[in-house]
Enzyme design. Structure first.
Site, mmCIF file in Angstrom:
data_model
loop_
_atom_site.group_PDB
_atom_site.id
_atom_site.type_symbol
_atom_site.label_atom_id
_atom_site.label_comp_id
_atom_site.label_asym_id
_atom_site.label_seq_id
_atom_site.Cartn_x
_atom_site.Cartn_y
_atom_site.Cartn_z
ATOM 1 N N GLY A 1 0.679 -5.348 0.810
ATOM 2 C CA GLY A 1 -0.524 -5.371 0.001
ATOM 3 C C GLY A 1 -0.306 -5.977 -1.372
ATOM 4 O O GLY A 1 -1.256 -6.450 -2.010
ATOM 5 N N ASP B 1 -1.324 -7.048 6.983
ATOM 6 C CA ASP B 1 -2.750 -6.923 6.683
ATOM 7 C C ASP B 1 -3.025 -7.373 5.256
ATOM 8 O O ASP B 1 -2.265 -8.151 4.690
ATOM 9 C CB ASP B 1 -3.211 -5.479 6.911
ATOM 10 C CG ASP B 1 -2.624 -4.504 5.902
ATOM 11 O OD1 ASP B 1 -1.431 -4.649 5.541
ATOM 12 O OD2 ASP B 1 -3.352 -3.598 5.440
ATOM 13 N N GLU C 1 5.578 -5.112 7.943
ATOM 14 C CA GLU C 1 4.785 -4.084 8.619
ATOM 15 C C GLU C 1 5.199 -3.800 10.058
ATOM 16 O O GLU C 1 5.068 -2.662 10.531
ATOM 17 C CB GLU C 1 3.295 -4.457 8.571
ATOM 18 C CG GLU C 1 2.644 -4.286 7.205
ATOM 19 C CD GLU C 1 2.839 -5.486 6.288
ATOM 20 O OE1 GLU C 1 2.295 -5.483 5.174
ATOM 21 O OE2 GLU C 1 3.547 -6.441 6.693
ATOM 22 N N GLY D 1 0.815 -1.204 0.000
ATOM 23 C CA GLY D 1 0.000 0.000 0.000
ATOM 24 C C GLY D 1 0.851 1.257 0.000
ATOM 25 O O GLY D 1 2.016 1.243 0.413
#
Length: 399
Positions: free
Chosen positions: A144, A175, A167, A95
């Site tokens: 992501g 995530d 992360e 992301g």
């Protein structure tokens, strides 16, 4: 070898920041329409993630376009299967966390929510898509980026593929469906990857099941050409095509894959503190630099993120795909809200904005991370906060 992998993670964050800065303000509007390109084939369509200057990092615009495209392709009887790749030297670096940082800095929480809602909705669509999907992992595949590839039918890794979920090193949590697919890896490899952010190459992805096929990088154009000629919606036909260009590959002797026993022994323990104690004990007993490099990664990470991520993987092991995404959405909103801790904001600042690589975590130690803090991370922002809504009645999730 392991020290090299640690420095490579730092270089990944530095490269992503530097590449992102090459974009000029005048090009932003023009780029919006071209951030996801489409190639039409005989009986298939390919989505091309096209932000090479930012390692194809995903933003809300890209998530919305992917949602629109994949829904249309699913309903088109002339399309048998779909595929995805990235422009340049990355598949997708994850992301666009720098944009999220600026949203947080400007108090734009709704924009952050929209980003996660849009991206996670697409990931669910991909994971429940009625047509076969091929992801060509032609480079960096992190965060992501793994989320928009691993839920699909086929994942083709190559010599340039680099996978990681880094992360915790920026004060966040794995995530985009990571708590589902990491928790289903062999043994406790998922906990190891989630907590350390360690990288895997294409051969390692094949060995643990993250990739379904491996081909040397030079064959990827041939694979794309052959896929483009297929007129089918049969996964077995697509698989046969991929097998035709697949290569046999094994992880090298320094790979974590060959240390699965020690990974299970240490990362199968109940708490982060016990994991670290066990690794320190192993380091004192055996002469293996891997123990030391793993400990260094854990000590670089946010203490809160470590505890939150461990619990996330453990819960994901007993949840369906949609349940993981709904829970991760709650967690992500907590991360960007800064109500519990500002670690995500601070981690992006330290790694991507100021680049001092000296984040000031809050709390600064594992001992100061209370059970209540971890519990709150898994709760909605407020009683009125809506959960992520996924079309589970129309599209059944898998276990």
């Amino acid at each position: 070898m392991q020290r090299l992998k640690i420095s490579n993670i730092s270089r990944y964050f530095n490269d992503l920041r530097a590449l992102s800065q090459h974009r000029t303000s005048s090009s932003v509007t023009d780029d919006l329409c071209n951030q996801v390109l489409v190639e039409g084939k005989a009986n298939s369509r390919m989505a091309i993630l096209n932000r090479p200057s930012a390692l194809n990092a995903l933003n809300t615009n890209m998530g919305a376009k992917l949602n629109k495209l994949f829904k249309a392709w699913e309903n088109d009887p002339n399309i048998g299967f779909v595929s995805m790749k990235g422009s340049g030297r990355a598949f997708c670096a994850g992301g666009d966390i720098v944009s999220l940082y600026h949203f947080m800095n400007q108090g734009k929480l709704e924009e952050c929510k929209d980003f996660f809602r849009t991206l996670y909705s697409f990931i669910y669509l991909l994971g429940t898509h009625l047509k076969p999907h091929v992801a060509i992992l032609n480079g960096v595949t992190m965060g992501g980026g793994a989320g928009v590839s691993i839920p699909g039918t086929f994942r083709v890794a190559c010599g340039k593929t680099v996978f990681a979920t880094p992360e915790t090193l920026i004060g966040f949590h794995p995530d985009a469906g990571a708590s589902f697919y990491l928790s289903h890896l062999p043994g406790h490899l998922g906990e190891f990857l989630a907590l350390t952010g360690a990288k895997l190459n294409g051969a390692e992805m094949m060995a643990c099941g993250l990739a379904t096929h491996y081909s040397v990088s030079e064959k990827l154009p041939l694979i794309e050409e052959e896929l483009g000629k297929l007129v089918t919606d049969d996964p077995s036909v697509i698989e046969a095509c991929l097998e035709k260009y697949s290569d046999l590959v094994y992880p090298d002797k320094n790979s974590v894959i060959h240390r699965i026993d020690i990974v299970d022994k240490c990362f199968g323990l109940d708490t982060v503190e016990e994991i670290i104690d066990s690794l320190e004990s192993e380091a004192s007993l055996i002469n293996d630099p891997w123990c030391g490099s793993t400990l260094r990664l854990l000590k670089e990470a946010s203490p809160l993120s470590l505890k939150v991520s461990l619990r996330s993987i453990r819960e994901g092991r007993f949840q369906t795909f949609d349940e993981c995404l709904v829970r991760e959405y709650r967690m992500s909103l907590q991360g960007v809200s800064r109500l519990i801790s500002g670690d995500f904001y601070e981690g992006v600042r330290a790694r991507m904005v100021d680049r001092d690589i000296a984040p000031k975590w809050s709390p600064p130690s594992l001992e100061q991370v209370s059970e209540d803090m971890v519990d709150r991370y898994f709760s909605p922002l407020s009683e009125s906060e809506l959960d992520l809504e996924l079309p589970t009645k129309l599209r059944e999730a898998f276990n």
